[in-house]
Design a protein around this motif. Structure first.
Motif, PDB file in Angstrom:
ATOM      1  N   ARG A  30       0.826  -1.213   0.000  1.00 21.72           N
ATOM      2  CA  ARG A  30       0.000   0.000   0.000  1.00 21.72           C
ATOM      3  C   ARG A  30       0.856   1.257   0.000  1.00 21.72           C
ATOM      4  O   ARG A  30       0.589   2.208  -0.751  1.00 21.72           O
ATOM      5  CB  ARG A  30      -0.935  -0.021   1.218  1.00 21.72           C
ATOM      6  CG  ARG A  30      -1.921   1.093   1.163  1.00 21.72           C
ATOM      7  CD  ARG A  30      -3.035   0.929   2.146  1.00 21.72           C
ATOM      8  NE  ARG A  30      -3.849   2.130   2.063  1.00 21.72           N
ATOM      9  CZ  ARG A  30      -5.116   2.206   2.350  1.00 21.72           C
ATOM     10  NH1 ARG A  30      -5.756   1.151   2.775  1.00 21.72           N
ATOM     11  NH2 ARG A  30      -5.778   3.342   2.237  1.00 21.72           N
ATOM     12  N   VAL A  33       2.119   1.718  -3.507  1.00 18.85           N
ATOM     13  CA  VAL A  33       1.080   2.179  -4.445  1.00 18.85           C
ATOM     14  C   VAL A  33       0.731   3.648  -4.180  1.00 18.85           C
ATOM     15  O   VAL A  33       0.465   4.424  -5.112  1.00 18.85           O
ATOM     16  CB  VAL A  33      -0.167   1.268  -4.338  1.00 18.85           C
ATOM     17  CG1 VAL A  33      -1.364   1.875  -5.049  1.00 18.85           C
ATOM     18  CG2 VAL A  33       0.136  -0.116  -4.910  1.00 18.85           C
ATOM     19  N   GLU A  34       0.775   4.042  -2.892  1.00 17.51           N
ATOM     20  CA  GLU A  34       0.417   5.429  -2.553  1.00 17.51           C
ATOM     21  C   GLU A  34       1.404   6.457  -3.107  1.00 17.51           C
ATOM     22  O   GLU A  34       1.105   7.646  -3.125  1.00 17.51           O
ATOM     23  CB  GLU A  34       0.291   5.568  -1.031  1.00 17.51           C
ATOM     24  CG  GLU A  34      -1.059   5.036  -0.563  1.00 17.51           C
ATOM     25  CD  GLU A  34      -1.219   4.979   0.956  1.00 17.51           C
ATOM     26  OE1 GLU A  34      -2.358   4.859   1.419  1.00 17.51           O
ATOM     27  OE2 GLU A  34      -0.192   5.047   1.668  1.00 17.51           O
ATOM     28  N   ARG A  41      -2.864   6.625  -9.333  1.00 18.20           N
ATOM     29  CA  ARG A  41      -2.966   6.183  -7.933  1.00 18.20           C
ATOM     30  C   ARG A  41      -4.415   5.815  -7.607  1.00 18.20           C
ATOM     31  O   ARG A  41      -4.687   4.789  -7.001  1.00 18.20           O
ATOM     32  CB  ARG A  41      -2.496   7.321  -7.015  1.00 18.20           C
ATOM     33  CG  ARG A  41      -2.668   7.037  -5.534  1.00 18.20           C
ATOM     34  CD  ARG A  41      -2.275   8.286  -4.737  1.00 18.20           C
ATOM     35  NE  ARG A  41      -2.401   8.071  -3.311  1.00 18.20           N
ATOM     36  CZ  ARG A  41      -3.550   8.096  -2.638  1.00 18.20           C
ATOM     37  NH1 ARG A  41      -4.690   8.316  -3.281  1.00 18.20           N
ATOM     38  NH2 ARG A  41      -3.561   7.883  -1.354  1.00 18.20           N
ATOM     39  N   ARG A  42      -5.338   6.631  -8.059  1.00 17.69           N
ATOM     40  CA  ARG A  42      -6.763   6.407  -7.787  1.00 17.69           C
ATOM     41  C   ARG A  42      -7.211   5.036  -8.338  1.00 17.69           C
ATOM     42  O   ARG A  42      -7.889   4.278  -7.666  1.00 17.69           O
ATOM     43  CB  ARG A  42      -7.552   7.559  -8.450  1.00 17.69           C
ATOM     44  CG  ARG A  42      -9.045   7.530  -8.368  1.00 17.69           C
ATOM     45  CD  ARG A  42      -9.631   7.836  -7.023  1.00 17.69           C
ATOM     46  NE  ARG A  42      -9.234   9.099  -6.406  1.00 17.69           N
ATOM     47  CZ  ARG A  42      -9.879  10.257  -6.532  1.00 17.69           C
ATOM     48  NH1 ARG A  42     -10.948  10.327  -7.282  1.00 17.69           N
ATOM     49  NH2 ARG A  42      -9.469  11.325  -5.887  1.00 17.69           N
ATOM     50  N   MET A  45      -5.514   2.203  -6.248  1.00 17.28           N
ATOM     51  CA  MET A  45      -6.118   2.078  -4.912  1.00 17.28           C
ATOM     52  C   MET A  45      -7.491   1.396  -5.019  1.00 17.28           C
ATOM     53  O   MET A  45      -7.872   0.586  -4.185  1.00 17.28           O
ATOM     54  CB  MET A  45      -6.265   3.449  -4.243  1.00 17.28           C
ATOM     55  CG  MET A  45      -4.950   4.145  -3.929  1.00 17.28           C
ATOM     56  SD  MET A  45      -3.953   3.290  -2.694  1.00 17.28           S
ATOM     57  CE  MET A  45      -4.774   3.741  -1.186  1.00 17.28           C
ATOM     58  N   TYR A  46      -8.215   1.721  -6.090  1.00 18.34           N
ATOM     59  CA  TYR A  46      -9.513   1.076  -6.312  1.00 18.34           C
ATOM     60  C   TYR A  46      -9.315  -0.411  -6.636  1.00 18.34           C
ATOM     61  O   TYR A  46      -9.985  -1.284  -6.084  1.00 18.34           O
ATOM     62  CB  TYR A  46     -10.268   1.772  -7.469  1.00 18.34           C
ATOM     63  CG  TYR A  46     -11.467   0.965  -7.901  1.00 18.34           C
ATOM     64  CD1 TYR A  46     -12.663   1.025  -7.191  1.00 18.34           C
ATOM     65  CD2 TYR A  46     -11.396   0.095  -8.992  1.00 18.34           C
ATOM     66  CE1 TYR A  46     -13.763   0.252  -7.563  1.00 18.34           C
ATOM     67  CE2 TYR A  46     -12.483  -0.681  -9.370  1.00 18.34           C
ATOM     68  CZ  TYR A  46     -13.661  -0.600  -8.655  1.00 18.34           C
ATOM     69  OH  TYR A  46     -14.733  -1.374  -9.010  1.00 18.34           O
ATOM     70  N   TRP A  50      -8.845  -0.738  -1.731  1.00 15.29           N
ATOM     71  CA  TRP A  50      -8.573   0.146  -0.591  1.00 15.29           C
ATOM     72  C   TRP A  50      -9.367   1.442  -0.662  1.00 15.29           C
ATOM     73  O   TRP A  50      -9.512   2.133   0.343  1.00 15.29           O
ATOM     74  CB  TRP A  50      -7.073   0.482  -0.513  1.00 15.29           C
ATOM     75  CG  TRP A  50      -6.208  -0.728  -0.337  1.00 15.29           C
ATOM     76  CD1 TRP A  50      -6.511  -1.843   0.400  1.00 15.29           C
ATOM     77  CD2 TRP A  50      -4.922  -0.972  -0.899  1.00 15.29           C
ATOM     78  NE1 TRP A  50      -5.480  -2.749   0.339  1.00 15.29           N
ATOM     79  CE2 TRP A  50      -4.494  -2.250  -0.452  1.00 15.29           C
ATOM     80  CE3 TRP A  50      -4.075  -0.236  -1.741  1.00 15.29           C
ATOM     81  CZ2 TRP A  50      -3.269  -2.805  -0.814  1.00 15.29           C
ATOM     82  CZ3 TRP A  50      -2.854  -0.787  -2.098  1.00 15.29           C
ATOM     83  CH2 TRP A  50      -2.465  -2.059  -1.641  1.00 15.29           C
ATOM     84  N   GLU A  51      -9.805   1.790  -1.875  1.00 12.04           N
ATOM     85  CA  GLU A  51     -10.594   3.030  -2.045  1.00 12.04           C
ATOM     86  C   GLU A  51     -11.768   2.792  -2.983  1.00 12.04           C
ATOM     87  O   GLU A  51     -11.723   1.933  -3.873  1.00 12.04           O
ATOM     88  CB  GLU A  51      -9.712   4.153  -2.629  1.00 12.04           C
ATOM     89  CG  GLU A  51      -8.784   4.785  -1.608  1.00 12.04           C
ATOM     90  CD  GLU A  51      -7.985   5.969  -2.177  1.00 12.04           C
ATOM     91  OE1 GLU A  51      -7.140   6.489  -1.435  1.00 12.04           O
ATOM     92  OE2 GLU A  51      -8.188   6.365  -3.353  1.00 12.04           O
TER      93      GLU A  51
END
Ligand SMILES: CC(C)=CCC/C(C)=C/CC/C(C)=C/COP(=O)(O)OP(=O)(O)O
Length: 348
Positions: A30, A33-34, A41-42, A45-46, A50-51
Motif C-alpha cells: 500500500r 502504491v500510494e 494512484r486512484r 487504490m480502487y 482500498w478506495e
C-alpha cells in the motif's frame, strides 16, 4: 515479530498463512502504491479494494496473496529470514496485479474480486497506465532493495513477465483459431507461461533471498510452475462450474466468452460426440444462458472435467517431487505444501 510469526501455517493451514502474509505484505504494498501520482494512484487504490472510485476508503478484497505467500514460505523453507523478503513479496504481487489489470482489459471482463473491473470504472487508458505503473513499481521496489539477492531477483522477475506476456499472447491467438485447431500440448504450454511462470518465479525469488544454490533455486521454480499449472487447471474448472457467489463472476463466464481453457480443449480433443457438440456451440457467435449450460454439460460428458481434475492432481505430485529436490527434508516445507494444496481445492 519472529520469522515464525510471518511465514508458518503448520497445523493451521494455508488460510492462516495467507492472512499472515497479507498482514505483513499489505503495508509495503500500500505504501508503494500510494507513491503513484494522480489518477493512476486512484485506479490502483480502487483495484486493490482500498478506495472507492471517488477516493473514499473501502474495504474490498485485495486478492488472496498466494504469490507473496510463496515468496516468504520458500525463503523460510530454505533457512532464510522471510522478513528480508517482504519487498520481494510485494514486488511479485505488484507484477501479478499488473497482469490482472491488463488481462481484464484484453478479455473485457466486467468484474474482478466481486466488483467492477478498473477499466469498466475508469476506462481502458487509465487502467492500462495503472497496470504499467504497477509493473514499474515492482521493479523499483527491487532496485531499491539492498538485499544481495535483489538484482538477480529483479532480472528473474523481468524475464518472468516477458514469459507471461508470451503466454497471454498465445492465449489471445487461440481465441481466433477454429475450436479443433488448438492442441492440448499448446494449451498446457500457454498455461505454464501465463500462470505457472509467476508462481515459479515467486518460489525462486524466495529461494534467492534465502541464499540458496542454483540447483535449489531451479527446483523451487519447477515446484512453483507445476503448482501453478495445477492452479490454472482449477481456475479453468472454476471458470466453468464455479459458484458465482464465490467467484464474483457469472456462471460459465469462460464458456460464454468462448475461452479455449484446458477442460474445453481436452473435451474438443476427445474425439467424442459430446466434443463435436461443444465445437458446434463454440462456432456460434454468441451463446445464451441455455447454450452455456449445454456447453458445460458437453465438456463434462466429453471427459474435460475429469481430465482437468486428474491433470491437476498429477501436476501437484510432480510439484512435490520438485520440492523434495530443493528441500530434501519436506517437514521444513510445510507451508509450501499447504499453499500448494490450497490452490487445488480453492473455490475462487
Ligand atoms: C501479460 C498478461 C496480461 C498476462 C495475463 C496473465 C494472467 C492474468 C493469468 C491468469 C492467472 C490467474 C489464474 C490469476 C488469478 O490469480 P488469483 O486467483 O491468485 O488472483 P487474486 O490475486 O485476485 O487472488
Amino acid at each position: 515479530m519472529t520469522s515464525t510469526d510471518i511465514a508458518t501455517a503448520e497445523g493451521r493451514g494455508a488460510v492462516v498463512l495467507l492472512d499472515r502474509t497479507r498482514s505483513v505484505v499489505t503495508p509495503q504494498l500500500r505504501s508503494t502504491v500510494e507513491t503513484l501520482p494522480g489518477s493512476i494512484r486512484r485506479v490502483a487504490m480502487y483495484h486493490f479494494g482500498w478506495e472507492q472510485p471517488d477516493g473514499t476508503p473501502a474495504t474490498g478484497q485485495a486478492g488472496k496473496a498466494i504469490r507473496p505467500a510463496l515468496v516468504l514460505a520458500a525463503a523460510r523453507a530454505l533457512g532464510g529470514d522471510p522478513h528480508t523478503a517482504v519487498r520481494a513479496a510485494a514486488a511479485v504481487e505488484l507484477a501479478h496485479n499488473f497482469t490482472l489489470l491488463h488481462d481484464d482489459i484484453v478479455d473485457e471482463d466486467p468484474t474482478r474480486r466481486s466488483r467492477p473491473t478498473a477499466w469498466a470504472v475508469f476506462g481502458v487508458p487509465d487502467a492500462l497506465m495503472a497496470g504499467d505503473a504497477m509493473l514499474a513499481l515492482a521493479l523499483r521496489l527491487l532496485a531499491e532493495d539492498r538485499h544481495p539477492a535483489a538484482a538477480t531477483a529483479s532480472a528473474r522477475l523481468a524475464a518472468c513477465v516477458i514469459e507471461l506476456c508470451a503466454g497471454q499472447q498465445a492465449d489471445c491467438a487461440f481465441e481466433g483459431r477454429e475450436p479443433h485447431e488448438v492442441t492440448l500440448d499448446e494449451c498446457l504450454g500457454m498455461a505454464t507461461a501465463k500462470t505457472g511462470a509467476l508462481l515459479g518465479c515467486a518460489c525462486a525469488m524466495g529461494a534467492l533471498y534465502a541464499g540458496a544454490d542454483p540447483e535449489q533455486v531451479a527446483a523451487m521454480d519447477a515446484f512453483g510452475r507445476e503448482a501453478g499449472l495445477a492452479f490454472q487447471l482449477i481456475d479453468d474448472l472454476i471458470g466453468i462450474w464455479g459458484d458465482p457467489e464465490c467467484t464474483g463472476k457469472p456462471a460459465g463466464a469462460d464458456l460464454a466468452a468462448h475461452k479455449k481453457s484446458l477442460p474445453v480443449v481436452a473435451a474438443l480433443a476427445s474425439g467424442t460426440a459430446a466434443g463435436a457438440e461443444l465445437a458446434e456451440l463454440y462456432r456460434r457467435p454468441a451463446l445464451d444462458a441455455a447454450d452455456v449450460r449445454r456447453a458445460a454439460d458437453a465438456v463434462e460428458r466429453a471427459g474435460g472435467r475429469d481430465w482437468a481434475q486428474t491433470e491437476a492432481a498429477d501436476r501437484m505430485a510432480r510439484a512435490v517431487q520438485q520440492l523434495s529436490l530443493a528441500v530434501p527434508d519436506l517437514t521444513a516445507a510445510g507451508d509450501l505444501l499447504a499453499l500448494a494444496e490450497f490452490v487445488t481445492r480453492r473455490t475462487r
